[in-house]
Structure formats: C-alpha cells, structure tokens
Design an enzyme around this catalytic site. Structure first.
Site, short mmCIF file in Angstrom:
data_model
loop_
_atom_site.label_atom_id
_atom_site.label_comp_id
_atom_site.label_asym_id
_atom_site.label_seq_id
_atom_site.Cartn_x
_atom_site.Cartn_y
_atom_site.Cartn_z
N ASP A 134 33.73 34.56 40.76
CA ASP A 134 34.36 33.46 40.04
C ASP A 134 33.43 32.23 40.08
O ASP A 134 32.83 31.92 41.11
CB ASP A 134 35.71 33.11 40.70
CG ASP A 134 36.58 32.25 39.79
OD1 ASP A 134 37.62 32.75 39.33
OD2 ASP A 134 36.22 31.08 39.54
N ILE A 135 33.35 31.54 38.94
CA ILE A 135 32.44 30.40 38.83
C ILE A 135 32.93 29.20 39.65
O ILE A 135 32.14 28.32 40.02
CB ILE A 135 32.28 30.02 37.33
CG1 ILE A 135 30.98 29.29 37.09
CG2 ILE A 135 33.48 29.24 36.83
CD1 ILE A 135 30.63 29.14 35.62
N HIS B 235 42.30 38.59 40.50
CA HIS B 235 41.58 37.77 41.47
C HIS B 235 41.57 38.47 42.82
O HIS B 235 42.61 38.87 43.32
CB HIS B 235 42.29 36.42 41.68
CG HIS B 235 42.30 35.50 40.52
ND1 HIS B 235 41.41 34.46 40.37
CD2 HIS B 235 43.11 35.44 39.44
CE1 HIS B 235 41.68 33.79 39.25
NE2 HIS B 235 42.71 34.37 38.68
N HIS C 205 42.65 39.54 34.30
CA HIS C 205 41.69 39.58 35.41
C HIS C 205 42.47 39.58 36.71
O HIS C 205 43.47 38.89 36.87
CB HIS C 205 40.75 38.37 35.35
CG HIS C 205 41.42 37.07 35.10
ND1 HIS C 205 41.83 36.66 33.85
CD2 HIS C 205 41.78 36.08 35.95
CE1 HIS C 205 42.40 35.47 33.93
NE2 HIS C 205 42.40 35.10 35.21
#
Ligand code: 5GP
Ligand code: ZN
Length: 114
Positions: free
Chosen positions: A30-31, A102, A100
């Site tokens: 994750d960014i 996580h 998505h």
C-alpha cells in the site's frame, strides 16, 4: 471500464511494489501504509465492490485470502497475527472501487475500528 488506478497497476501502467503476481491476482505494498506491513491483494479482473461478487468468484476470493496468509507467513506475521479487511462502499470506507483485501500487520490492531 472506468478509469481505475488498480487496473493500471495490474497493467503495469502505474508502478507498484509487487510482492506476488499470477494470472488471477496481484499483491503489492500500500502506498500509504497504516501498519508496519500493509499489503493489498487484488484480482486482476476489475470488480467494483465485494457486493458485485457472485458464486462464480468463490474460488477467486478464497485464493485471495489464502494468498494473504502466505504473504503474512513470509513477512513473519503468523506468530503474532494480522488483520484482513475488505472495505465496502461509502460507509465501509472504500476509496478505490476495484476490490482489494488489506493485509495489515506488525503492530497490535485496535477494536472497534475507526
Ligand atoms: P480503500 O480505502 O479503498 O479500502 O483502500 C484503498 C487503498 O489503496 C488505500 O490504503 C490507499 O493507500 C491505497 N492506494 C491508493 N492509490 C494507490 C496507488 O496508486 N498505489 C498503491 N500502492 N496503493 C494505493
Ligand atoms: Zn479496476
């Protein structure tokens, strides 16, 4: 097909730090990590929300979860544990409308979530 940032990551049009990839799913960092380890596991196919899943996707979702477990093991998270989260639509806190999973780990999570 909407203008989708995660489809662009799948296509390699946007760079990402990929930790796993096959013809059905891709996992990348994750960014904006919310934990020491924060990985997103996504299907390569564009699916907007988990509400759009059908029984045809049962194996796909199972594969995403099993893949998250494998990544967690490799990251050394299996002893202390980790959290898997699907956010769904507005109230679930979904910002990117390509599903998505996580994977969050490396610290003690709180409950209830914010
Ligand atoms: P959501 O809020 O939809 O459940 O989670 C979307 C996640 O995608 C956020 O944690 C956000 O930091 C991450 N994200 C958004 N854009 C990008 C990007 O371009 N690259 C990567 N690696 N992660 C992104
Ligand atoms: Zn997409």
């Amino acid at each position: 097909m909407p203008d989708c940032i995660f489809c662009k990551i799948v296509a390699g049009e946007i760079p990402s730090d990929i930790v796993y990839q096959d013809d059905e799913i891709i996992a990348f960092k994750d960014i904006n990590p919310q934990a020491p380890h924060h990985i997103l596991i996504i299907p390569c196919r564009h699916i907007e929300t988990i509400l759009d899943l059908t029984t045809d996707d049962t194996a796909l979702i199972g594969k995403m979860i099993l893949n998250a477990n494998n990544i967690a093991r490799k990251l050394g998270l299996s002893k202390n544990g980790y959290r898997l989260v699907f956010n769904c639509k507005h109230d679930g806190g979904q910002d990117v409308y390509h599903i998505h999973l996580h994977l969050l780990g490396g610290r003690k999570m709180t409950w209830p979530p914010g």
